[in-house]
Design an enzyme around this catalytic site. Structure first.
Site, PDB file in Angstrom:
ATOM      1  N   LYS A 171       0.919  -1.295  -0.086  1.00  0.00           N
ATOM      2  CA  LYS A 171       0.034   0.065   0.016  1.00  0.00           C
ATOM      3  C   LYS A 171       0.970   1.229  -0.011  1.00  0.00           C
ATOM      4  O   LYS A 171       0.736   2.214  -0.702  1.00  0.00           O
ATOM      5  CB  LYS A 171      -0.949   0.094   1.342  1.00  0.00           C
ATOM      6  CG  LYS A 171      -2.197  -0.922   1.117  1.00  0.00           C
ATOM      7  CD  LYS A 171      -3.194  -0.129   0.426  1.00  0.00           C
ATOM      8  CE  LYS A 171      -4.482  -0.900   0.419  1.00  0.00           C
ATOM      9  NZ  LYS A 171      -4.639  -2.346  -0.346  1.00  0.00           N
TER      10      LYS A 171
ATOM     11  N   LYS B  92      -6.665 -13.350 -10.418  1.00  0.00           N
ATOM     12  CA  LYS B  92      -7.787 -13.585  -9.486  1.00  0.00           C
ATOM     13  C   LYS B  92      -8.728 -12.550  -9.844  1.00  0.00           C
ATOM     14  O   LYS B  92      -8.463 -11.480 -10.180  1.00  0.00           O
ATOM     15  CB  LYS B  92      -7.117 -13.829  -8.098  1.00  0.00           C
ATOM     16  CG  LYS B  92      -7.648 -12.637  -7.204  1.00  0.00           C
ATOM     17  CD  LYS B  92      -7.311 -12.700  -5.726  1.00  0.00           C
ATOM     18  CE  LYS B  92      -7.776 -11.619  -5.085  1.00  0.00           C
ATOM     19  NZ  LYS B  92      -8.422 -11.593  -3.892  1.00  0.00           N
TER      20      LYS B  92
ATOM     21  N   LYS C  99     -11.852  -6.816  -7.602  1.00  0.00           N
ATOM     22  CA  LYS C  99     -12.577  -5.640  -7.925  1.00  0.00           C
ATOM     23  C   LYS C  99     -11.540  -4.470  -8.023  1.00  0.00           C
ATOM     24  O   LYS C  99     -11.729  -3.651  -9.047  1.00  0.00           O
ATOM     25  CB  LYS C  99     -13.603  -5.045  -7.042  1.00  0.00           C
ATOM     26  CG  LYS C  99     -13.311  -5.135  -5.586  1.00  0.00           C
ATOM     27  CD  LYS C  99     -14.584  -4.833  -4.844  1.00  0.00           C
ATOM     28  CE  LYS C  99     -14.422  -5.007  -3.340  1.00  0.00           C
ATOM     29  NZ  LYS C  99     -14.223  -6.553  -3.060  1.00  0.00           N
TER      30      LYS C  99
HETATM   31  P1  ADP Z   1     -11.204  -7.999  -3.636  1.00  0.00           P
HETATM   32  O1  ADP Z   1      -9.813  -8.893  -4.279  1.00  0.00           O
HETATM   33  O2  ADP Z   1     -12.051  -7.960  -4.980  1.00  0.00           O
HETATM   34  O3  ADP Z   1     -10.963  -6.874  -3.463  1.00  0.00           O
HETATM   35  P2  ADP Z   1     -11.515  -8.883  -1.093  1.00  0.00           P
HETATM   36  O4  ADP Z   1     -10.114  -8.861  -1.004  1.00  0.00           O
HETATM   37  O5  ADP Z   1     -12.426  -7.859  -0.630  1.00  0.00           O
HETATM   38  O6  ADP Z   1     -11.879  -9.016  -2.647  1.00  0.00           O
HETATM   39  O7  ADP Z   1     -11.871 -10.174  -0.605  1.00  0.00           O
HETATM   40  C1  ADP Z   1     -13.139 -10.605   0.288  1.00  0.00           C
HETATM   41  C2  ADP Z   1     -12.903 -12.257   0.555  1.00  0.00           C
HETATM   42  O8  ADP Z   1     -13.200 -12.798  -0.770  1.00  0.00           O
HETATM   43  C3  ADP Z   1     -11.499 -12.582   0.958  1.00  0.00           C
HETATM   44  O9  ADP Z   1     -11.901 -13.667   2.017  1.00  0.00           O
HETATM   45  C4  ADP Z   1     -11.004 -13.406  -0.382  1.00  0.00           C
HETATM   46  O10 ADP Z   1     -10.142 -14.245   0.141  1.00  0.00           O
HETATM   47  C5  ADP Z   1     -12.199 -13.859  -0.834  1.00  0.00           C
HETATM   48  N1  ADP Z   1     -12.018 -13.724  -2.354  1.00  0.00           N
HETATM   49  C6  ADP Z   1     -11.733 -12.606  -3.146  1.00  0.00           C
HETATM   50  N2  ADP Z   1     -11.613 -12.638  -4.340  1.00  0.00           N
HETATM   51  C7  ADP Z   1     -11.349 -14.095  -4.448  1.00  0.00           C
HETATM   52  C8  ADP Z   1     -11.141 -14.940  -5.505  1.00  0.00           C
HETATM   53  N3  ADP Z   1     -10.801 -14.465  -6.638  1.00  0.00           N
HETATM   54  N4  ADP Z   1     -10.990 -16.190  -5.355  1.00  0.00           N
HETATM   55  C9  ADP Z   1     -11.292 -16.591  -4.261  1.00  0.00           C
HETATM   56  N5  ADP Z   1     -11.529 -15.915  -3.062  1.00  0.00           N
HETATM   57  C10 ADP Z   1     -11.454 -14.834  -3.197  1.00  0.00           C
END
Ligand code: ADP
Ligand code: TRP
Length: 333
Positions: free
Chosen positions: A113, A196, A199
């Protein structure tokens, strides 16, 4: 199997996507009937990015709606909004007194970050793992369902809990460990060939639970592929493999087999493949989307759910914070 105490949260930064659902929330739904589960919306955590008040409120509401639409049952688990628990910032403050600058500066997520947002390296960002530790140990959690990216934070939660126990000579906190429901960790790939579904890589990379059929079809038609196999039985490119991986989760095994065979014989037409995948994806998501729309309108339900969650979570957090206050030497006269 003995019951574990499970805690997990998601930061309210927008709509949940298929990766959040398959990687996290669908597991919460299964766990809630087997363990003592605390699932929350991590709105304190989202303050590091200074959201405006209206956006923050809407995002919290949206995650609550989507949690419910995915099947979280407020009777079975404790479902709450983090900022309804003043005990969390209190414990965070106590833990901060024993957190060292050096160890916080070495955390990978902080370094990342600090590199990507050099204009907003605030103290909340530095102490993010301390707040996360407080979230977890306030309920004396033993298991935390999170993705691999959170393992270092969990290690720190153990460090801070153990340190508190040692400093105050009380066995208050057990050690929390990462927990994957089932055997392996699922990682849902993105649509743009990236590793992966996230968002942070833009809306085109994710399928949101709330996306309409029109949007899903459009996003799928733009999903990255390649120029196609030129020789039989070759390994697909990363982008095409991603689409096969997604198909494995939302389509039948027969259909997956059918397209893999077409690929192996150099007969696959990506246009048809993606169209077919889009239809399965929207059928898979349709019931969740309908529930989201339904629950969104039900302000009374949301108020009730938030209130019940707040009461249940406060009860658990109060017990722990009283023990901590005692241990530290805060006593009433
Ligand atoms: P993003 O990467 O979209 O910002 P977050 O970091 O807020 O998503 O993730 C929230 C939850 O969803 C976490 O527990 C994370 O491990 C799970 N998660 C997010 N993206 C994935 C993915 N592509 N595959 C599996 N789990 C995911
Ligand atoms: N840091 C987690 C994430 O970015 C969210 C989170 C905050 C969390 N507090 C938590 C997850 C406590 C599990 C337990 O995904």
């Amino acid at each position: 199997m003995s019951k574990e105490i499970i805690v997990s949260g998601i930061r309210p930064t927008g709509n949940l996507h298929l990766g959040n659902y398959l990687g996290a929330v669908s597991n919460f739904v299964k766990m809630q009937y087997e363990h003592n589960c605390y699932f929350f919306i991590a709105d304190y955590h989202s303050l590091t990015t200074h959201p405006n008040p209206a956006d923050l409120h809407n995002n919290v509401k949206q995650v609550l709606v989507e949690y419910l639409a995915c099947g979280l049952d407020p009777e079975a688990c404790t479902l709450y909004i983090q900022s309804d628990l003043p005990q969390i910032p209190e414990l965070y403050m106590m833990l901060n007194m024993h957190a060292n600058l050096g160890e916080l500066e070495r955390v990978a997520s902080f370094k990342e970050k600090a590199r990507t947002q050099p204009n907003n390296i605030n103290a909340g960002l530095l102490t993010y793992p301390v707040l996360m530790a407080a979230d977890i140990i306030i309920h004396k959690a033993t298991k935390v369902p999170v993705g691999k990216d959170q393992e270092q934070h969990l290690e720190m939660a153990r460090t801070f809990g153990n340190r508190f126990n040692r400093v105050y000579q009380k066995e208050i906190f057990p050690e929390p460990y990462a927990f994957n429901y089932g055997q392996e960790l699922v990682k849902i790939p993105g649509l743009q060939g990236g590793g992966k579904m996230s968002k942070s890589d833009g809306d085109g990379n994710v399928i949101n639970l709330i996306d309409t059929p029109v949007i899903i079809r459009k996003k799928m038609s733009r999903a990255v592929t390649d120029t196609g196999p030129t020789e039989p039985n070759t390994q697909p490119s990363a982008a095409v493999q991603n689409l096969f991986d997604i198909m494995k989760l939302v389509s039948t095994a027969d259909k997956l087999e059918h397209y893999k065979n077409l690929y192996a014989n150099c007969a696959i037409r990506y246009g048809d493949f993606k169209k077919d995948l889009a239809e399965d994806m929207l059928n898979f998501l349709q019931p969740i989307r309908e529930k989201i729309i339904d629950i969104q309108r039900n302000e009374m339900l949301l108020r009730k759910v938030a209130q019940i969650g707040k009461e249940k979570a406060n009860e658990s957090a109060n017990k722990t914070i009283q023990e901590c206050r005692q241990a530290i030497g805060f006593k009433s006269f």
